[in-house]
Scaffold this active site. Sequence first.
Site, PDB file in Angstrom:
ATOM      1  N   GLU A  16      67.050 128.851  -6.807  1.00 26.20           N
ATOM      2  CA  GLU A  16      67.335 129.544  -8.055  1.00 26.20           C
ATOM      3  C   GLU A  16      67.724 128.860  -9.088  1.00 26.20           C
ATOM      4  O   GLU A  16      67.946 128.848  -9.944  1.00 26.20           O
ATOM      5  CB  GLU A  16      67.663 130.917  -7.776  1.00 26.20           C
ATOM      6  CG  GLU A  16      67.372 131.854  -6.842  1.00 26.20           C
ATOM      7  CD  GLU A  16      67.967 131.923  -5.679  1.00 26.20           C
ATOM      8  OE1 GLU A  16      68.262 130.738  -5.245  1.00 26.20           O
ATOM      9  OE2 GLU A  16      67.601 132.809  -4.914  1.00 26.20           O
ATOM     10  N   LEU A  17      68.630 128.034  -8.201  1.00 27.40           N
ATOM     11  CA  LEU A  17      69.867 126.910  -9.486  1.00 27.40           C
ATOM     12  C   LEU A  17      69.027 125.950 -10.054  1.00 27.40           C
ATOM     13  O   LEU A  17      68.394 125.443 -11.361  1.00 27.40           O
ATOM     14  CB  LEU A  17      70.986 126.552  -8.897  1.00 27.40           C
ATOM     15  CG  LEU A  17      72.109 125.890  -9.506  1.00 27.40           C
ATOM     16  CD1 LEU A  17      71.893 126.838 -10.529  1.00 27.40           C
ATOM     17  CD2 LEU A  17      72.907 125.241  -8.734  1.00 27.40           C
ATOM     18  N   LYS A  18      67.825 125.342  -8.852  1.00 29.26           N
ATOM     19  CA  LYS A  18      66.979 124.216  -9.616  1.00 29.26           C
ATOM     20  C   LYS A  18      66.112 124.511 -10.483  1.00 29.26           C
ATOM     21  O   LYS A  18      66.088 124.725 -11.583  1.00 29.26           O
ATOM     22  CB  LYS A  18      66.186 124.502  -8.375  1.00 29.26           C
ATOM     23  CG  LYS A  18      64.748 122.990  -8.997  1.00 29.26           C
ATOM     24  CD  LYS A  18      64.180 123.003  -8.001  1.00 29.26           C
ATOM     25  CE  LYS A  18      62.007 122.422  -8.091  1.00 29.26           C
ATOM     26  NZ  LYS A  18      62.122 121.040  -8.813  1.00 29.26           N
ATOM     27  N   ILE A 431      51.695  98.396  -4.312  1.00 25.37           N
ATOM     28  CA  ILE A 431      52.551  98.847  -3.377  1.00 25.37           C
ATOM     29  C   ILE A 431      52.073  99.795  -2.647  1.00 25.37           C
ATOM     30  O   ILE A 431      51.905 100.223  -1.529  1.00 25.37           O
ATOM     31  CB  ILE A 431      54.239  99.276  -3.524  1.00 25.37           C
ATOM     32  CG1 ILE A 431      54.318  98.188  -4.690  1.00 25.37           C
ATOM     33  CG2 ILE A 431      54.914  99.730  -2.408  1.00 25.37           C
ATOM     34  CD1 ILE A 431      54.805  97.167  -4.306  1.00 25.37           C
ATOM     35  N   SER A 433      50.139 103.268  -3.479  1.00 25.69           N
ATOM     36  CA  SER A 433      49.820 104.611  -3.914  1.00 25.69           C
ATOM     37  C   SER A 433      49.406 104.325  -5.471  1.00 25.69           C
ATOM     38  O   SER A 433      49.760 103.447  -6.264  1.00 25.69           O
ATOM     39  CB  SER A 433      50.951 105.695  -3.771  1.00 25.69           C
ATOM     40  OG  SER A 433      51.723 104.777  -4.730  1.00 25.69           O
ATOM     41  N   TRP A 561      64.585 110.182   6.970  1.00 25.19           N
ATOM     42  CA  TRP A 561      64.327 111.397   5.806  1.00 25.19           C
ATOM     43  C   TRP A 561      63.707 112.191   6.944  1.00 25.19           C
ATOM     44  O   TRP A 561      63.332 112.718   6.285  1.00 25.19           O
ATOM     45  CB  TRP A 561      63.243 110.989   5.574  1.00 25.19           C
ATOM     46  CG  TRP A 561      63.910 109.689   3.813  1.00 25.19           C
ATOM     47  CD1 TRP A 561      65.172 109.595   3.566  1.00 25.19           C
ATOM     48  CD2 TRP A 561      62.867 108.440   3.384  1.00 25.19           C
ATOM     49  NE1 TRP A 561      65.335 108.809   2.240  1.00 25.19           N
ATOM     50  CE2 TRP A 561      64.360 108.023   2.249  1.00 25.19           C
ATOM     51  CE3 TRP A 561      62.086 108.033   2.541  1.00 25.19           C
ATOM     52  CZ2 TRP A 561      63.868 107.533   1.132  1.00 25.19           C
ATOM     53  CZ3 TRP A 561      61.889 107.315   2.024  1.00 25.19           C
ATOM     54  CH2 TRP A 561      62.691 107.352   0.655  1.00 25.19           C
ATOM     55  N   GLU A 666      62.043  95.923  -5.543  1.00 26.83           N
ATOM     56  CA  GLU A 666      62.323  96.254  -6.761  1.00 26.83           C
ATOM     57  C   GLU A 666      62.983  95.472  -7.050  1.00 26.83           C
ATOM     58  O   GLU A 666      63.724  94.949  -6.192  1.00 26.83           O
ATOM     59  CB  GLU A 666      63.042  97.791  -6.790  1.00 26.83           C
ATOM     60  CG  GLU A 666      63.558  97.820  -8.182  1.00 26.83           C
ATOM     61  CD  GLU A 666      64.609  99.210  -8.221  1.00 26.83           C
ATOM     62  OE1 GLU A 666      64.781 100.059  -7.554  1.00 26.83           O
ATOM     63  OE2 GLU A 666      65.737  98.513  -8.703  1.00 26.83           O
ATOM     64  N   HIS A 695      58.998 102.904 -13.088  1.00 30.60           N
ATOM     65  CA  HIS A 695      59.518 104.164 -13.574  1.00 30.60           C
ATOM     66  C   HIS A 695      59.619 104.765 -14.187  1.00 30.60           C
ATOM     67  O   HIS A 695      60.567 105.719 -14.765  1.00 30.60           O
ATOM     68  CB  HIS A 695      61.293 104.460 -12.772  1.00 30.60           C
ATOM     69  CG  HIS A 695      61.280 103.870 -11.268  1.00 30.60           C
ATOM     70  ND1 HIS A 695      61.746 102.586 -10.779  1.00 30.60           N
ATOM     71  CD2 HIS A 695      62.214 104.579 -10.102  1.00 30.60           C
ATOM     72  CE1 HIS A 695      61.253 102.161  -9.694  1.00 30.60           C
ATOM     73  NE2 HIS A 695      61.106 103.270  -8.597  1.00 30.60           N
ATOM     74  N   CYS A 727      57.034  99.455  -7.155  1.00 34.40           N
ATOM     75  CA  CYS A 727      56.925  99.891  -6.200  1.00 34.40           C
ATOM     76  C   CYS A 727      55.659 101.156  -5.914  1.00 34.40           C
ATOM     77  O   CYS A 727      54.572 100.890  -7.749  1.00 34.40           O
ATOM     78  CB  CYS A 727      58.306 101.815  -6.761  1.00 34.40           C
ATOM     79  SG  CYS A 727      58.444 102.617  -4.865  1.00 34.40           S
TER      80      CYS A 727
HETATM   81  N1  GLN Z   1      53.417 102.962  -0.121  1.00 34.34           N
HETATM   82  C1  GLN Z   1      54.048 103.770  -0.384  1.00 34.34           C
HETATM   83  C2  GLN Z   1      53.810 103.934  -1.809  1.00 34.34           C
HETATM   84  O1  GLN Z   1      53.237 103.028  -3.104  1.00 34.34           O
HETATM   85  C3  GLN Z   1      56.049 103.106  -1.658  1.00 34.34           C
HETATM   86  C4  GLN Z   1      56.434 103.838  -1.868  1.00 34.34           C
HETATM   87  C5  GLN Z   1      57.851 103.479  -1.292  1.00 34.34           C
HETATM   88  O2  GLN Z   1      58.766 102.909  -1.827  1.00 34.34           O
HETATM   89  N2  GLN Z   1      58.837 104.760  -1.783  1.00 34.34           N
HETATM   90  O3  GLN Z   1      54.300 105.094  -2.573  1.00 34.34           O
HETATM   91 ZN    ZN Z   2      59.228 101.359  -3.112  1.00 35.98          ZN
END
Ligand code: GLN
Ligand code: ZN
Length: 756
Positions: A16-18, A431, A433, A561, A666, A695, A727
């Site tokens: 809910e807070l989110k 990278i 995706s 994770w 990065e 980003h 990334c």
């Molecule tokens: N191979 C992943 C991507 O490109 C790497 C993601 C990550 O480093 N968090 O999404």
């Molecule tokens: Zn990354």
Amino acid sequence: MLNTAIGYPRIGKNRELKFALEKYFKHEITEQELQSTAAAIRKEHYGFFTEEKIDLIPCGDFSFYDNLLDTALQFGIVPQRYLKAGLSDLDTYFAMARGVQENGVDLKALPMKKWFNTNYHYIEPEYDGKNAVAFRPVFLEGLIDEANALNLNYKVAQIGPFTLLKLIRFVDNTSACQIKDALVKAYADLIKFCAAKGAKWLSLAEPSLVRDLTAEDKALFVEIYQKLISADNGIKLALDTYFGDIRDIYNEVTGLGFDAISLDFKEGRKTLELVKANGFPKNTILVAGLINGKNIWRSNYESVISVLNTLKEQNINCALGCSCSLLHVPESTETETRLSADVLAYFAFARQKLQELKEIKAIVNGEADADKYLAANKALFSKQRVSENEELNKRIASLTDDDFNRSVNRVERQKLQHKILGLPLFPTTTIGSFPQTTAIRSLRRNFKNGVITREQYEADIAKFTEECIRLQEKLGLDVLVHGEFERNDMVEYFGEKLSGYIFTQNGWVQSYGSRCVKPPVIWGNIVRNEPMTVKMSSYANSLTDKDVKGMLTGPVTIFNWSFPREDVPMKTSVLQLALALKDEVLDLEKAGVRIIQIDEAALKEKLPLRRSDWESEYLDFAIPSFRLVNSDVKPETQIHTHMCYSEFNEIIPWIDAMDADVITFEASRSDFAVLDALKANNFETEVGPGVYDIHSPRVPSVDEIVNAVKLIVSKEDVSKVWVNPDCGLKTRGEKETEASLANLVKAAEILRSEYR
Ligand code: GLN
Ligand code: ZN
């Protein structure tokens, strides 16, 4: 014996807070409405504590975004630029947390950092010397009034001055020394304020005590607390320590005269030993942090009680507590409707941990129901939860040094790979995706909800993959990727394909502000039943003459994770993951994939807080596990890895020891500072420091990229430099991605003509 907790999740059972925060940020609700949502969540939580008759209920641990930022605001540690904007307290706070860009105000957020060894992130306070350091109960007053109105047995829980001083970033020639006295005075005012409000206890959290401490650190801590404790406060003062043991300062801390001290018996490997060897003061309550605040398994009551008994034998006045705040576990198993009761019986989320506090206390105090509680818990732990996998055990037991080493050394391999892969100077790649468009997200949703068949889903994913390959060919990238459209998440995707994993529906844990993650649970032994990525990689490779990288998540990242098992050491699960991934790598190679990337985005996450523990407790198996994954590939198969951060200056030798052929990471935001460190360490791995920041939606110019690479080449052998973003591109839009990559390829072409 009393019981208590350090803190409780605040996001709400149904987040809910989110949702309220996100609405407030979009101006869809007022501050008043946000406040009342938060009050309702707290009221419900306090209800759980009273239901379980917890003796001291934490109050003041609630936060709209981050506790450390609350603390900074409360003590006037706010940079001038935010104050000048003339916003309300709450909006000043959110401006520091997430930036603002409206009504002529344009302020960036303060940096976000990892909170010790957790996946929770705090906002790094900044002190610029312009504002007076003084106590003002910005949010705290309301919280205490509320606890009083509810008639709770509460303790005010706050972050302490030592940890605050350690985590502030001092700018404009300011220093910790400069504000120390004012801060001690401000904390003395906090103590007076709590006492005047009628609070009986104030506990100050000092997790910084579990790090390696210098003589100055220790002197600073003692100086601060001597002043705070000596004042006649009219309130009991407690110290909370967590995320480890306080071996560097145990005697000083116990000698200060706190009314209670909370010690971590879970991550604090040496806590029990310290207490036994050095004793514990008569007039202080030892709050034994025996309920694990970081993991989701039920406690074994007998082993908790045996520690409590050991402490009692030493005539120590004990209370039962949690190893750290319950912030790091999901709220309650009650909202899990898909997992069977048999499985859920093993889980204790925050709400269930309060029950454990109650039940263990009842057993220790010999209250009614004690036998029932103990019997139920014994029954749970007498069953074998996971059966042994003999074949897997044998495979692990028979590993030898050779299994962790590639047969040809890296320098030779690199020569061979250059010849066979035929890549140009400054090879370009990404990278993994590509943008996850609304079309792809709705496709995945439709499949999940049963709106479309698996065949339809797979056909559409194949279509997106082919488009992605064509796009990369058109752009002229050298080493392609398949785009990762079939993956919702880089850990969950593999978890779902491996046996040994289970998933919660609602096991959300706050990561930062309004953002939560839902870590999968390692339930048992991890085994790969069938190839996980081979079909997709072969398909992508069949579409083009260029090499398409096979794309895997590494064993350490998958582990870090997830919620880990508690019945086996970390190392066991990581090795199991490594073997599963090893089989996958070999299958990819067999299928003709010549370049394989194994992402270790979270390698650093569980690096111990003390330097002296790095090797013996973590790197000694984390690095070999990565090597195990790829040790058996042919020398000409090129192994890449990727890391999401560049703050690995201190562990560069270990990163090189992963023995990958190429690493991308990065760098663009940290001005390539890491390159000097790579050079100083004779780093052998080829490098692709990200040449632009994914980003942000900004498109980098060709010149910018050329200059970034020139800077890299000034510090790194030109034949070892790759050109890539920093990334994965999954959060970016299609347009900006295409434009950015076109510039990246152009930049590489210019560079080739200059350096040939
Ligand atoms: N191979 C992943 C991507 O490109 C790497 C993601 C990550 O480093 N968090 O999404
Ligand atoms: Zn990354």
